[in-house]
Design a protein around this motif. Structure first.
Motif, short mmCIF file in Angstrom:
data_model
loop_
_atom_site.label_atom_id
_atom_site.label_comp_id
_atom_site.label_asym_id
_atom_site.label_seq_id
_atom_site.Cartn_x
_atom_site.Cartn_y
_atom_site.Cartn_z
N TYR A 37 0.87 -1.17 0.00
CA TYR A 37 0.00 0.00 0.00
C TYR A 37 0.91 1.22 0.00
N ARG A 38 0.35 2.37 -0.33
CA ARG A 38 1.16 3.58 -0.30
C ARG A 38 0.34 4.76 0.16
N ARG A 39 1.05 5.72 0.78
CA ARG A 39 0.43 6.97 1.20
C ARG A 39 1.20 8.10 0.55
N ALA A 40 0.56 8.74 -0.39
CA ALA A 40 1.16 9.90 -1.05
C ALA A 40 0.94 11.14 -0.18
N PRO A 41 1.74 12.17 -0.34
CA PRO A 41 1.58 13.39 0.46
C PRO A 41 0.17 13.94 0.36
N GLY A 42 -0.46 14.16 1.50
CA GLY A 42 -1.79 14.73 1.54
C GLY A 42 -2.91 13.78 1.20
N LYS A 43 -2.61 12.50 1.03
CA LYS A 43 -3.64 11.53 0.67
C LYS A 43 -3.68 10.39 1.68
N GLN A 44 -4.76 9.62 1.59
CA GLN A 44 -4.89 8.46 2.47
C GLN A 44 -4.11 7.28 1.88
N ARG A 45 -3.84 6.32 2.75
CA ARG A 45 -3.16 5.11 2.30
C ARG A 45 -4.05 4.36 1.32
N ASP A 109 -3.69 -8.78 11.14
CA ASP A 109 -3.27 -7.83 10.12
C ASP A 109 -2.02 -7.11 10.62
N TYR A 110 -0.92 -7.21 9.87
CA TYR A 110 0.32 -6.56 10.28
C TYR A 110 0.81 -5.60 9.20
N TRP A 111 1.52 -4.56 9.65
CA TRP A 111 2.06 -3.54 8.75
C TRP A 111 3.54 -3.33 9.02
N GLY A 112 4.27 -3.04 7.94
CA GLY A 112 5.65 -2.62 8.09
C GLY A 112 5.73 -1.15 8.45
N GLN A 113 6.95 -0.68 8.66
CA GLN A 113 7.15 0.71 9.09
C GLN A 113 7.11 1.68 7.92
N GLY A 114 7.18 1.17 6.71
CA GLY A 114 7.12 2.02 5.53
C GLY A 114 8.49 2.35 4.98
N THR A 115 8.55 2.52 3.67
CA THR A 115 9.78 2.92 3.00
C THR A 115 9.45 4.00 1.98
N GLN A 116 10.24 5.05 1.98
CA GLN A 116 9.96 6.20 1.12
C GLN A 116 10.43 5.94 -0.30
N VAL A 117 9.54 6.22 -1.24
CA VAL A 117 9.89 6.20 -2.67
C VAL A 117 9.64 7.60 -3.20
N THR A 118 10.66 8.20 -3.77
CA THR A 118 10.55 9.54 -4.34
C THR A 118 10.96 9.48 -5.81
#
Length: 121
Positions: A37-45, A109-118
């Motif tokens: 899943y992804r969360r873009a700036p200003g948007k929901q996951r 349900d488990y989630w990772g800490q997230g990794t930034q893609v730019t």
């Protein structure tokens, strides 16, 4: 408890590629569906892609044909090959796993800490 650790994010130019990976660790569990899943700036996951233990995949329309999700069940690892990246793919990417625990009924349900893609345009 299950831990998810993502890797592979970073900065890439538009049109480039990245390969994300997420490894699950813990004990006494079996993974059902894994996904990104992804969360873009200003948007929901939002959903990017999922894959079942049997290899059935599902993609959001925005990444279909550009991203490929895969998994190695023996390693409890899911991958996301992201090609033809666009600026709008910039987001924090989160790994998700739906698991069953041995000897227990139900799903967790488990989630990772997230990794930034730019993606730079």
């Amino acid at each position: 408890q299950v831990q998810l650790v993502e890797s592979g994010g970073g900065l890439v130019q538009a049109g480039g590629s990245l390969n994300l990976s997420c490894a699950a660790s813990g004990s006494m569990f079996r993974i059902n569906t894994m996904g990104w899943y992804r969360r873009a700036p200003g948007k929901q996951r939002a959903l990017v892609a999922t894959i079942t233990s049997g290899g059935i995949t599902n993609y959001s329309d925005s990444v279909k044909g550009r991203f490929t999700i895969s998994r190695d069940n023996a390693k409890n690892t899911v991958y996301l090959q992201a090609n033809s990246l666009k600026a709008e793919d910039t987001a924090i990417y989160y790994c998700n796993a739906i698991v069953t625990r041995l000897g227990q009924v139900g799903y967790w349900d488990y989630w990772g800490q997230g990794t930034q893609v730019t993606v730079s345009s």
